[in-house]
Write an enzyme that holds these catalytic residues in place. Structure first.
Site, short mmCIF file in Angstrom:
data_model
loop_
_atom_site.label_atom_id
_atom_site.label_comp_id
_atom_site.label_asym_id
_atom_site.label_seq_id
_atom_site.Cartn_x
_atom_site.Cartn_y
_atom_site.Cartn_z
N ARG A 1 80.41 45.68 87.88
CA ARG A 1 81.53 45.70 86.92
C ARG A 1 82.60 44.70 87.32
NH1 ARG A 1 84.31 50.68 87.47
NH2 ARG A 1 82.73 51.26 89.02
N HIS B 1 65.68 56.90 92.62
CA HIS B 1 66.45 56.85 91.37
C HIS B 1 67.81 57.50 91.60
CE1 HIS B 1 66.30 56.93 86.74
NE2 HIS B 1 67.55 57.22 87.10
N GLY C 1 71.98 53.32 81.13
CA GLY C 1 73.05 53.45 80.15
C GLY C 1 72.64 54.40 79.04
N ASP D 1 71.83 61.50 89.63
CA ASP D 1 73.28 61.46 89.87
C ASP D 1 73.65 62.70 90.67
OD1 ASP D 1 74.06 59.15 87.97
OD2 ASP D 1 72.94 60.47 86.62
N ASP E 1 73.37 47.73 81.96
CA ASP E 1 73.75 48.79 81.03
C ASP E 1 73.36 48.34 79.63
OD1 ASP E 1 75.04 50.55 79.30
OD2 ASP E 1 76.75 50.82 80.64
N GLU F 1 64.02 58.64 77.55
CA GLU F 1 64.86 59.70 78.13
C GLU F 1 65.28 60.67 77.02
OE1 GLU F 1 68.39 58.21 80.06
OE2 GLU F 1 68.92 60.17 80.89
N HIS G 1 71.91 56.53 90.88
CA HIS G 1 72.99 55.65 90.40
C HIS G 1 74.20 55.84 91.32
CE1 HIS G 1 70.98 54.99 86.48
NE2 HIS G 1 70.57 56.24 86.61
C1 LIG Z 1 71.89 61.06 83.12
N1 LIG Z 1 71.02 60.02 82.72
C2 LIG Z 1 71.32 58.68 82.70
N2 LIG Z 1 70.74 57.93 81.74
C3 LIG Z 1 71.01 56.62 81.61
N3 LIG Z 1 71.87 55.98 82.42
C4 LIG Z 1 72.46 56.68 83.40
C5 LIG Z 1 72.20 58.04 83.60
N4 LIG Z 1 72.91 58.45 84.67
C6 LIG Z 1 73.59 57.36 85.10
N5 LIG Z 1 73.35 56.30 84.33
C7 LIG Z 1 73.92 54.94 84.42
O1 LIG Z 1 74.56 54.79 85.67
C8 LIG Z 1 75.95 54.49 85.51
C9 LIG Z 1 76.76 55.07 86.65
O2 LIG Z 1 76.44 54.43 87.86
P1 LIG Z 1 76.85 52.93 88.23
O3 LIG Z 1 78.24 52.68 87.70
O4 LIG Z 1 75.84 52.03 87.61
O5 LIG Z 1 76.81 52.90 89.73
C10 LIG Z 1 76.28 55.04 84.13
O6 LIG Z 1 77.43 54.43 83.57
C11 LIG Z 1 75.00 54.74 83.35
O7 LIG Z 1 74.98 53.40 82.92
ZN LIG Z 2 69.07 57.41 85.68
#
Ligand SMILES: CNc1ncnc2c1ncn2[C@@H]1O[C@H](COP(=O)(O)O)[C@@H](O)[C@H]1O
Ligand SMILES: [Zn+2]
Length: 350
Positions: free
Chosen positions: A103, A18, A175, A288, A142, A205, A20
């Site tokens: 994007r 997990h 998102g 993240d 998203d 969440e 991003h």
């Molecule tokens: C903290 N908890 C979270 N909950 C929900 N969505 C999250 C997130 N953390 C990240 N993202 C999702 O990941 C995107 C950034 O990476 P990418 O541009 O996709 O690579 C965010 O804009 C959101 O849509």
């Molecule tokens: Zn996440």
């Protein structure tokens, strides 16, 4: 953490499921991006939540906005993805499922298709350079963007499922959880499932999403992101928990993310405990790593120190994560062999 302990967590082979892409960008990479785009006046404080700091989840989503401004061309995505992959590898991650939302950027001519192709190129280049990590991609929806975009994303992901030689394996739905309703995304998610894309969905969440979580669990998804408010003790319900148990759906748990995003009050109250005690499949992840200033070794160490896990229990946790990956049984076998090889090289103490 003493040095010996730190060494154990760093050397522990790990699976990250997990992550991003744009939330995983490190301070060093942000430095390079700011150098490329000084006119944006983005500062480090806008792209990361430092030690001891906490923000609301809403504020976290402002952070992603700043990062997205910095990462808006093929060139940026290539650099970001390669840096992120190398950093995970350096942290001892041996199998990584990255997820990212394709994007379109009018200014730079970036299209969603090129976006995905560029992440794939980054994965291939790292492989060719001999970086010791197996990387796959989940295409993210998203939830804010609604029905049509979700369907468009699924169609794109289907194409790559066929053409990417096993690199694209599935879909993520993420998102801002307070925006939109997953009901609107159901047709797209159902279609994705039917075409063989694996589904990892952010679920419960935030509190009070029982109806939505119930609908999504009926799909059922292949993995759950967070699932913070599923169980009755935090306002969820036994029937939601039963659906998770019945389908044996693994949970991706991101401790620091939940603490810094203020959905969990402190490490000891994290729902890791609830699911771990049930013996349910759970996988420790970073969410993240850039935004929350952490890495996977640290997340394992935090789980261990908070919940009193021995090195042996931690090893088991990391090894069991292999069963939850979306890649094939052959890949699982290879990874298990790798874990065994490393185990014979380092002493796993009790
Ligand atoms: C903290 N908890 C979270 N909950 C929900 N969505 C999250 C997130 N953390 C990240 N993202 C999702 O990941 C995107 C950034 O990476 P990418 O541009 O996709 O690579 C965010 O804009 C959101 O849509
Ligand atoms: Zn996440």
């Amino acid at each position: 953490m003493d040095n010996e302990d730190e060494d154990f967590y760093r050397k522990l082979p790990k699976v990250e499921l997990h992550a991003h892409l744009n939330g995983s960008v490190s301070g060093q990479t942000v430095e390079k991006l700011i150098g490329r785009k000084p006119q944006l006046n983005v500062e480090h404080s806008m792209t990361a939540i430092g030690k001891g700091q906490r923000r609301t989840l809403d504020e976290c989503f402002q952070v992603f906005k700043a990062i997205h401004q910095l990462v808006d061309s093929e060139e940026d995505i290539l650099m970001v993805a390669k840096d992120v992959i190398r950093e995970f590898a350096a942290d001892g991650v041996r199998y990584l499922e990255l997820r990212s939302t394709p994007r379109e950027e009018k200014n730079t001519g970036l299209t969603k298709r090129r976006y995905i192709e560029t992440v794939i190129t980054a994965i291939q280049q790292c492989k060719n350079e001999g970086v010791d990590i197996d990387v796959r991609l989940l295409v993210a929806i998203d939830r804010r963007n609604g029905t049509e975009v979700a369907m468009e994303t699924v169609k794109l992901a289907e194409e790559f499922l066929v053409s990417s030689d096993g690199l694209v394996l599935g879909l993520d739905m993420s998102g801002d959880p307070k925006v939109g309703h997953a009901k609107d995304l159901l047709p797209a998610l159902q279609r994705a499932k039917n075409s063989g894309l694996k589904l990892s969905l952010h679920l419960s969440e935030v509190p009070e999403q029982l109806e939505e979580s119930g609908i999504l669990l009926n799909l059922p998804p292949d993995r759950i992101g967070h699932g913070t408010f599923l169980h009755p003790e935090v306002g969820g319900s036994q029937s939601l928990v039963d659906k998770v148990l019945k389908n044996n759906i693994p949970l991706e748990l991101c401790l620091t993310s939940n603490i810094k995003g203020k959905t969990v009050p402190c490490y000891s109250k994290h729902h890791f405990k609830y699911w771990y005690q049930l013996g349910h499949p759970i996988v420790i992840c970073t969410d993240d790593k850039g935004v929350f200033c952490t890495d996977l070794s640290q997340e394992y160490q935090l789980a261990a120190s908070t919940f009193g896990l021995s090195h042996q229990a931690v090893w088991k946790l990391s090894e069991k994560a292999i069963d939850c990956i979306f890649a094939s049984e052959t890949v699982k076998k290879q990874l298990k062999q790798k874990w065994t090889d490393v185990a014979s090289g380092i002493a796993v103490t009790h």
